[in-house]
Design a protein around this motif. Structure first.
Motif, PDB file in Angstrom:
ATOM      1  N   ARG A 130      -3.526   2.085   7.206  1.00  0.00           N
ATOM      2  CA  ARG A 130      -4.979   2.271   7.129  1.00  0.00           C
ATOM      3  C   ARG A 130      -5.540   1.559   5.892  1.00  0.00           C
ATOM      4  O   ARG A 130      -6.546   0.867   5.960  1.00  0.00           O
ATOM      5  CB  ARG A 130      -5.298   3.761   7.116  1.00  0.00           C
ATOM      6  N   ASP A 131      -4.856   1.705   4.758  1.00  0.00           N
ATOM      7  CA  ASP A 131      -5.296   1.044   3.521  1.00  0.00           C
ATOM      8  C   ASP A 131      -5.237  -0.470   3.643  1.00  0.00           C
ATOM      9  O   ASP A 131      -6.111  -1.179   3.144  1.00  0.00           O
ATOM     10  CB  ASP A 131      -4.426   1.473   2.338  1.00  0.00           C
ATOM     11  N   SER A 146      -0.748   5.968   6.485  1.00  0.00           N
ATOM     12  CA  SER A 146      -1.720   5.848   5.399  1.00  0.00           C
ATOM     13  C   SER A 146      -1.754   4.418   4.834  1.00  0.00           C
ATOM     14  O   SER A 146      -2.831   3.855   4.599  1.00  0.00           O
ATOM     15  CB  SER A 146      -1.371   6.848   4.293  1.00  0.00           C
ATOM     16  N   ALA A 147      -0.586   3.831   4.616  1.00  0.00           N
ATOM     17  CA  ALA A 147      -0.522   2.463   4.085  1.00  0.00           C
ATOM     18  C   ALA A 147      -1.118   1.470   5.075  1.00  0.00           C
ATOM     19  O   ALA A 147      -1.818   0.532   4.686  1.00  0.00           O
ATOM     20  CB  ALA A 147       0.929   2.091   3.763  1.00  0.00           C
ATOM     21  N   SER A 172       0.801  -1.223   0.000  1.00  0.00           N
ATOM     22  CA  SER A 172       0.000   0.000   0.000  1.00  0.00           C
ATOM     23  C   SER A 172       0.834   1.274   0.000  1.00  0.00           C
ATOM     24  O   SER A 172       0.295   2.368  -0.139  1.00  0.00           O
ATOM     25  CB  SER A 172      -0.935   0.020   1.215  1.00  0.00           C
TER      26      SER A 172
END
Length: 157
Positions: free
Chosen positions: A74-75, A71-72, A10
């Motif tokens: 969360r993805d 962020s990765a 991600s």
């Protein structure tokens, strides 16, 4: 391992080491301080495996930021095994190591570790940090283990 692989996948392209290659996983294993001290060859037999602590890692580009990791993570949470897993940037300290490429099933690693331990002892070296396993090939519980490649690595002094 699936979670770390999903986080790595991600990351934005610039933060990944190799966008088209499989994620290489390195796991660091150690026993708590109160456990009996063990050497390379008896790492998995000198203490109860239940005491083992570990960190699952993969290499990311030096340009990777904390925000990119958040962020990765969360993805990846929607498609990985462990949406509650902690993820952080971690720098593995440089150290002198002994290592060997193990081919085949994990159950046969004991023999390979015995050879690696003998190699270290012949050079008056002792294990000085977490045992490491670098999993070159992606695998699941259903993956045939005959062709797996695992680098067994131990820091020494």
């Amino acid at each position: 391992m699936a979670f770390v692989t999903a986080v790595e996948a991600s990351l934005p392209g610039a933060s990944r080491i190799s966008p088209s290659d499989a994620c290489v996983i390195e796991i660091l294993y150690w026993y708590p301080k109160q456990a009996e001290s063990v050497e390379i060859e008896d790492f998995y037999t000198g203490n109860s495996i239940d005491l083992l602590e570990y960190r699952i890692t993969t290499r990311v580009a030096d340009s990777t930021t904390h925000n990119a990791i958040v962020s990765a993570r969360r993805d990846a949470a929607g498609r990985a095994d462990d949406p509650g897993g902690e993820v952080e940037l971690f720098t593995l300290p440089e150290s002198l190591v002994v290592q060997v490429m193990h081919h085949g099933p994990f159950k046969d690693e004991f023999e390979t570790l015995a050879r690696l331990g003998a190699f270290a002892r012949e050079r008056n070296l002792r294990r000085s940090g977490p045992h490491r396993e670098i999993h070159i090939d992606p695998f699941t519980a259903q993956t045939p283990q005959d062709a797996l490649r695992t680098i067994l690595r131990d820091p020494v002094a």
